[in-house]
Design an enzyme around this catalytic site. Structure first.
Site, mmCIF file in Angstrom:
data_model
loop_
_atom_site.group_PDB
_atom_site.id
_atom_site.type_symbol
_atom_site.label_atom_id
_atom_site.label_comp_id
_atom_site.label_asym_id
_atom_site.label_seq_id
_atom_site.Cartn_x
_atom_site.Cartn_y
_atom_site.Cartn_z
ATOM 1 N N LYS A 150 0.834 -1.203 0.000
ATOM 2 C CA LYS A 150 0.000 0.000 0.000
ATOM 3 C C LYS A 150 0.870 1.256 0.000
ATOM 4 O O LYS A 150 0.721 2.146 -0.845
ATOM 5 C CB LYS A 150 -0.925 0.008 1.212
ATOM 6 C CG LYS A 150 -1.643 1.337 1.434
ATOM 7 C CD LYS A 150 -2.300 1.372 2.805
ATOM 8 C CE LYS A 150 -2.757 2.780 3.145
ATOM 9 N NZ LYS A 150 -3.325 2.878 4.501
ATOM 10 N N ASP A 160 -6.013 -0.142 -0.149
ATOM 11 C CA ASP A 160 -6.160 -0.257 1.308
ATOM 12 C C ASP A 160 -7.528 -0.883 1.579
ATOM 13 O O ASP A 160 -8.164 -1.410 0.669
ATOM 14 C CB ASP A 160 -6.008 1.113 1.979
ATOM 15 C CG ASP A 160 -7.138 2.066 1.615
ATOM 16 O OD1 ASP A 160 -7.998 1.701 0.778
ATOM 17 O OD2 ASP A 160 -7.186 3.170 2.175
#
Length: 220
Positions: A128, A146
């Site tokens: 991420k 996410d």
């Protein structure tokens, strides 16, 4: 039935218009002020398990003290911790931030690397964070996933996956490349205000007519 490119385009355009009334995410705000990959990297590290408003304020305090790997590496962990408090796990993050800054100096000549594997080698950096640095900091193609992106992409029926990492690679196959970079900030903002984790605001959702509501058992 898989989503068509036209449907995905419409979803992205509609959410983009709806988000204009909302504030950008904390990392998005940092990106608006500075495209510096280092500041984006550090803001991402601060943001983990921390609310956006806290992340934004903590990042601003820290960058008033130091804005480069060299100046940040010279700060003590206690000074960094005081600056980013009350971010979640601020003491652990302060040591991570100092370690990452030192590693950038010692192994990368003071510059944040623009390669996924090199970023993943940093302490505390996952896909991420690495994708955010690559896309926002360097403008390179990538999709940052996410919990918001994972949840909403599945609810809409754009992908059918069980983990954020699976979602990233599934999106690479179906999401038009022009949407890759803004996709994270778009869905995070949308997820915070409309498509919430529990009881999403479906009655006021601008893409309700296109949403399959997969996995949604309760909504408003």
């Amino acid at each position: 039935m898989p989503r068509t490119v036209a449907e995905i385009d419409r979803i992205v355009r509609t959410i983009t218009r709806a988000n204009r009334q909302c504030s950008p995410t904390a990392v998005g705000a940092v990106a608006q002020d500075s495209r510096d990959p280092f500041q984006i990297l550090i803001s991402c590290l601060i943001s983990l398990r921390t609310k956006d408003e806290v992340t934004g304020e903590a990042s601003a305090r820290l960058f008033r003290l130091a804005r480069t790997p060299r100046t940040l590496a010279h700060l003590s962990a206690a000074t960094i911790a005081n600056a980013i408090y009350p971010a979640g796990f601020y003491r652990t993050k302060s040591r991570t931030i100092k370690d990452v800054s030192r590693t950038i100096l010692e192994r990368h000549a003071g510059k944040v690397p623009d390669e996924m594997d090199a970023l993943l080698a940093f302490k505390g950096v996952g896909r991420k964070t690495a994708n955010l640095v690559l896309t926002i900091g360097f403008g390179l193609p990538g999709i940052c996933v996410d919990t918001h992106v994972h949840r909403i992409s599945n609810r809409l029926g754009i992908v059918k996956t069980t983990t954020p990492e699976q979602t990233e690679f599934a999106l690479r196959k179906v999401l038009p490349r022009r949407h890759w970079i803004p996709y994270n900030d778009l869905l995070v903002t949308f997820g915070q205000h409309v498509c919430k984790p529990i009881s999403p605001l479906c009655s006021g959702c601008p893409v309700s007519d296109l949403c399959m509501r997969i996995g949604v058992s309760k909504h408003r």
